[in-house]
Design a protein around this motif. Structure first.
Motif, short mmCIF file in Angstrom:
data_model
loop_
_atom_site.label_atom_id
_atom_site.label_comp_id
_atom_site.label_asym_id
_atom_site.label_seq_id
_atom_site.Cartn_x
_atom_site.Cartn_y
_atom_site.Cartn_z
N THR A 203 0.81 -1.99 0.11
CA THR A 203 0.16 0.26 -0.01
C THR A 203 0.53 1.08 0.02
OG1 THR A 203 -1.81 -1.20 1.26
CG2 THR A 203 -1.97 1.49 1.31
N ALA A 204 1.98 1.08 0.95
CA ALA A 204 3.03 2.69 0.75
C ALA A 204 3.62 2.38 -0.40
CB ALA A 204 3.94 2.08 1.43
N ARG A 205 4.19 1.64 -1.27
CA ARG A 205 4.60 1.66 -2.49
C ARG A 205 3.36 2.48 -3.54
NH1 ARG A 205 9.44 2.59 -3.85
NH2 ARG A 205 10.85 0.78 -2.82
N LEU A 206 2.73 1.90 -3.45
CA LEU A 206 0.86 2.64 -4.06
C LEU A 206 1.02 3.94 -4.24
CD1 LEU A 206 -1.43 -0.67 -5.02
CD2 LEU A 206 0.42 0.01 -6.15
N VAL A 207 0.56 4.09 -3.31
CA VAL A 207 -0.22 5.03 -2.61
C VAL A 207 0.90 6.56 -2.59
CG1 VAL A 207 -0.89 6.41 -0.04
CG2 VAL A 207 -1.31 4.59 -0.53
N ARG A 208 2.62 6.38 -2.89
CA ARG A 208 3.93 7.11 -2.68
C ARG A 208 3.73 7.54 -4.36
NH1 ARG A 208 8.85 7.08 -4.46
NH2 ARG A 208 10.37 8.83 -3.71
N ALA A 209 3.03 6.59 -4.99
CA ALA A 209 3.24 6.63 -6.17
C ALA A 209 2.22 7.63 -7.43
CB ALA A 209 3.56 5.35 -7.06
N GLN A 210 1.28 7.56 -6.59
CA GLN A 210 -0.05 8.22 -6.87
C GLN A 210 0.34 9.67 -6.49
OE1 GLN A 210 -2.30 7.43 -8.30
NE2 GLN A 210 -3.94 9.32 -8.42
N THR A 211 0.49 9.56 -5.56
CA THR A 211 0.67 11.05 -4.12
C THR A 211 2.20 12.03 -5.32
OG1 THR A 211 0.74 10.47 -2.08
CG2 THR A 211 2.00 12.09 -2.64
N LEU A 212 3.10 10.90 -5.84
CA LEU A 212 4.08 12.11 -6.39
C LEU A 212 3.55 12.39 -7.71
CD1 LEU A 212 7.13 9.29 -6.50
CD2 LEU A 212 7.09 12.15 -5.06
N ALA A 213 2.66 11.66 -8.67
CA ALA A 213 1.30 12.20 -9.52
C ALA A 213 0.56 12.81 -9.08
CB ALA A 213 0.72 10.86 -9.99
N VAL A 214 0.05 13.65 -8.61
CA VAL A 214 -1.10 14.26 -7.59
C VAL A 214 -0.08 15.75 -8.03
CG1 VAL A 214 -2.49 15.21 -6.36
CG2 VAL A 214 -2.87 12.45 -6.40
N GLU A 215 1.18 15.36 -6.74
CA GLU A 215 2.06 16.41 -6.66
C GLU A 215 2.63 17.28 -7.77
OE1 GLU A 215 4.21 16.87 -3.09
OE2 GLU A 215 2.79 16.10 -1.56
N ALA A 216 2.45 16.55 -8.70
CA ALA A 216 3.41 17.16 -10.14
C ALA A 216 2.54 18.09 -11.28
CB ALA A 216 3.53 16.16 -10.63
N ARG A 217 1.10 18.31 -10.69
CA ARG A 217 -0.11 18.60 -11.07
C ARG A 217 0.00 20.74 -11.03
NH1 ARG A 217 -4.85 14.69 -9.56
NH2 ARG A 217 -4.33 12.43 -10.75
N PRO A 218 -0.45 21.14 -11.89
CA PRO A 218 -0.51 22.88 -11.17
C PRO A 218 -0.69 23.34 -10.53
CG PRO A 218 -0.86 22.42 -14.03
CD PRO A 218 -0.72 21.27 -12.91
N TYR A 219 -2.11 22.84 -9.90
CA TYR A 219 -2.49 24.04 -9.03
C TYR A 219 -1.82 23.06 -7.48
CZ TYR A 219 -4.69 18.45 -8.25
OH TYR A 219 -5.18 17.49 -7.20
N ILE A 220 -1.19 22.12 -7.37
CA ILE A 220 -0.41 22.33 -6.23
C ILE A 220 0.46 23.44 -5.96
CG2 ILE A 220 1.25 21.07 -4.72
CD1 ILE A 220 -1.28 19.17 -4.69
N GLU A 221 1.53 23.58 -7.25
CA GLU A 221 2.40 24.42 -7.30
C GLU A 221 1.61 25.58 -6.57
OE1 GLU A 221 5.47 24.55 -7.06
OE2 GLU A 221 5.41 22.49 -8.12
N ARG A 222 0.19 26.09 -7.72
CA ARG A 222 -0.53 27.62 -6.82
C ARG A 222 -0.38 27.53 -5.61
NH1 ARG A 222 -2.88 26.68 -12.07
NH2 ARG A 222 -4.40 25.82 -10.90
N ALA A 223 -0.88 26.56 -4.72
CA ALA A 223 -1.63 26.03 -3.39
C ALA A 223 -0.29 26.03 -2.97
CB ALA A 223 -1.73 25.39 -3.58
N LYS A 224 1.10 25.95 -2.92
CA LYS A 224 1.99 26.28 -2.86
C LYS A 224 2.76 28.04 -2.40
CE LYS A 224 4.22 21.51 -2.83
NZ LYS A 224 5.26 20.98 -3.42
N ALA A 225 2.22 28.80 -3.67
CA ALA A 225 2.42 29.75 -4.16
C ALA A 225 1.39 30.46 -2.80
CB ALA A 225 2.51 30.36 -5.59
#
Length: 331
Positions: A203-225
């Protein structure tokens, strides 16, 4: 000298039924929020999502078959005190002779103490399903926590956590569970803990891969900014996007947890004071049911374990296919 005073002009009265127009220069009114506010809107969206999920889930015949089987076992477990009674596991009040073959009075025969095997199988479903569910929830919770934090923070923390995950992956989970169950007290809590802390790496491996894909989306960068902190990013943006994967993984993990509980109980590491399907198999082995040909002592709990594991697997595959149609799981 006289001056002609003209009376101030009054605005014409609006016609009946027509609302008055706003004065010049007034900004247009903002659209009204939905009735009930944001909570009602969120609840409405969840209802629509649930209805859409159920509509797609109904197209999977195997998933419906697994769901019907799970409903049957859950109903049997919940109504066990009413259908078979709470004293079914009592040895002193056994109604039949030891190792009696199936008959009209005892449809599945009796065990080595003369207890009705049908009642024992029904009562054992309570323990097996409960332990499987709790162990799966614990396993998925640990895996989701490790996967989300490792995918978000990265760096040295992610490296250490992934190496620990790899170590758990290469080590046999059953051997680790047996070791934990041996050094700790024999109880249902020990079984849940032993299964949960040894089956989370996938489960940890699968969730980490999905987390990396989600955090590569543009709205994550906007939320951090905009000043979003780590907790805000992980709880408000990452977790909702990985939750479908977590739900599907939980459904699949329950079947593995039920099998693991039966294995540990069969090896004599379960709680001897409770009745479970694995415990019934262990009792049958100690009674020599294999060598003496008392098949009715072995077959019912074994079939129950296989059916529950198959039902959870069918439901998990159907849920996974609905939440991620790109998998192309056969219906």
């Amino acid at each position: 000298m006289t001056t002609d005073a003209t009376p101030p002009s009054t605005p014409p009265s609006p016609s009946p039924g027509i609302p008055p127009s706003p004065p010049p220069g007034t900004p247009p009114a903002s659209p009204r929020a939905p009735k009930g506010g944001p909570r009602a809107l969120a609840l409405q969206r969840r209802r629509h999502s649930a209805a859409r999920f159920w509509k797609q889930y109904r197209t999977h015949r195997a998933g419906l078959l697994g769901l019907a089987a799970l409903a049957f076992f859950a109903l049997a477990a919940l109504t066990a005190p009413l259908t078979v009674g709470s004293d079914v596991a009592g040895v002193t009040s056994a109604p039949g002779r030891p190792l009696e073959s199936p008959s009209g009075e005892f449809p599945l025969g009796t065990d080595q103490f003369g207890r009705d095997l049908l009642g024992l199988v029904v009562w054992g479903s309570r323990v097996s399903l409960l332990v499987g569910l709790l162990a799966a929830v614990l396993s998925v919770a640990i895996g989701a926590l490790v996967g989300i934090t490792a995918g978000h923070f990265r760096g040295a923390y992610a490296t250490v956590m992934m190496r620990i995950t790899d170590w758990f992956l290469v080590m046999p989970a059953l051997v680790l569970a047996v070791a934990l169950a041996t050094v700790m007290s024999r109880s249902l809590g020990t079984i849940v803990l032993a299964i949960g802390v040894t089956s989370w790496p996938t489960t940890a491996r699968l969730v980490r891969a999905q987390t990396l894909a989600v955090e590569a989306r543009p709205y994550i960068e906007r939320a951090k900014a905009l000043g979003g902190g780590h907790w805000h990013i992980m709880s408000r943006h990452v977790l909702p996007n990985v939750m479908p994967l977590v739900l599907a993984q939980t459904t699949l993990m329950i079947s593995s947890s039920v099998l693991a509980e039966a294995t540990l109980a069969f090896l004599g590491l379960g709680d001897p004071t409770v009745v479970s399907w694995g415990g019934l198999l262990q009792d049958a082995r100690e009674a020599g049911a294999v060598s003496s040909g008392d098949w009715w002592y072995l077959v019912p709990p074994g079939i129950a374990i296989a059916l529950v594991a198959l039902a959870f697997t069918l439901c998990g595959r159907a849920v996974e296919s609905v939440l991620n149609p790109r998998l192309g799981v056969a219906r």
